[in-house]
Motif scaffolding. Structure first.
Motif, PDB file in Angstrom:
ATOM      1  N   TYR A   1       0.818  -1.214   0.000  1.00  0.00           N
ATOM      2  CA  TYR A   1       0.000   0.000   0.000  1.00  0.00           C
ATOM      3  C   TYR A   1       0.850   1.261   0.000  1.00  0.00           C
ATOM      4  N   GLY A   2       2.164   1.107   0.186  1.00  0.00           N
ATOM      5  CA  GLY A   2       3.048   2.264   0.202  1.00  0.00           C
ATOM      6  C   GLY A   2       3.528   2.675   1.578  1.00  0.00           C
ATOM      7  N   ALA A   3       3.211   1.888   2.592  1.00  0.00           N
ATOM      8  CA  ALA A   3       3.654   2.215   3.953  1.00  0.00           C
ATOM      9  C   ALA A   3       5.162   2.061   4.048  1.00  0.00           C
ATOM     10  N   LYS A   4       5.763   2.938   4.839  1.00  0.00           N
ATOM     11  CA  LYS A   4       7.199   2.909   5.067  1.00  0.00           C
ATOM     12  C   LYS A   4       7.464   2.773   6.560  1.00  0.00           C
TER      13      LYS A   4
ATOM     14  N   VAL B   1       7.904  -5.903  15.227  1.00  0.00           N
ATOM     15  CA  VAL B   1       7.733  -7.154  14.473  1.00  0.00           C
ATOM     16  C   VAL B   1       7.336  -6.840  13.035  1.00  0.00           C
ATOM     17  N   MET B   2       6.418  -5.908  12.867  1.00  0.00           N
ATOM     18  CA  MET B   2       5.941  -5.565  11.523  1.00  0.00           C
ATOM     19  C   MET B   2       7.055  -4.946  10.683  1.00  0.00           C
ATOM     20  N   ILE B   3       7.815  -4.049  11.278  1.00  0.00           N
ATOM     21  CA  ILE B   3       8.904  -3.401  10.539  1.00  0.00           C
ATOM     22  C   ILE B   3       9.954  -4.433  10.135  1.00  0.00           C
TER      23      ILE B   3
ATOM     24  N   ALA C   1       8.398  -6.529   7.294  1.00  0.00           N
ATOM     25  CA  ALA C   1       8.146  -5.805   6.049  1.00  0.00           C
ATOM     26  C   ALA C   1       9.420  -5.310   5.379  1.00  0.00           C
ATOM     27  N   TYR C   2      10.368  -4.891   6.190  1.00  0.00           N
ATOM     28  CA  TYR C   2      11.553  -4.244   5.624  1.00  0.00           C
ATOM     29  C   TYR C   2      12.828  -5.019   5.929  1.00  0.00           C
TER      30      TYR C   2
END
Length: 141
Positions: free
Chosen positions: A84-87, A128-130, A133-134
């Motif tokens: 979705y474009g989240a950073k 955890v999400m960061i 995702a990255y």
């Protein structure tokens, strides 16, 4: 998170649940106020998005006592957010908007202990999400 923190998050969220529509609207209003650059990442009609936010929060909050069981769902959510474009740098402002919303929604129920419990929960889950995702650890602060 301690069991007391989990209990505080769950009990306070139960008090916000009856005003979930209002809380979700407050959250997004605050988010767009403090981080207008994220607004283009969201649909023009926010009704469905607000519903999804509160549903996701309910799943996460209810799953905090068995965190390892909800981690796959958290990881999947993180991966979708990238699409979705989240950073990674969006996570702290989302956390700030969430904590602000809870403070306003809970009023006198927003104690120092509740604030600490929610901050710990958000920091734990966003880390955890960061990482998912990255593929890099980063504090949510």
């Amino acid at each position: 998170m301690t069991q007391d923190q989990v209990r505080l998050v769950q009990e306070s969220f139960a008090r916000v649940a009856p005003i979930s529509d209002q809380a979700a609207a407050m959250f997004y209003d605050r988010l767009f106020e403090i981080a207008p650059q994220v607004k283009p990442l969201f649909p023009a009609d926010m009704a469905e998005q607000r519903r999804k936010l509160m549903a996701a929060l309910a799943i996460v909050v209810n799953g905090l006592s068995a965190l390892e069981q909800i981690l796959p769902a958290i990881a999947a959510l993180a991966t979708r957010h990238v699409a979705y474009g989240a950073k990674a740098e969006h996570y702290p402002v989302v956390g700030a908007a969430l904590l602000w919303t809870l403070e306003k929604g809970l009023g006198e129920g927003w104690t120092a202990e509740v604030a600490e419990a929610w901050t710990t929960a958000y920091d734990t889950l966003s880390a955890v999400m960061i990482k998912q995702a990255y593929h890099r650890p980063q504090a949510a602060e």
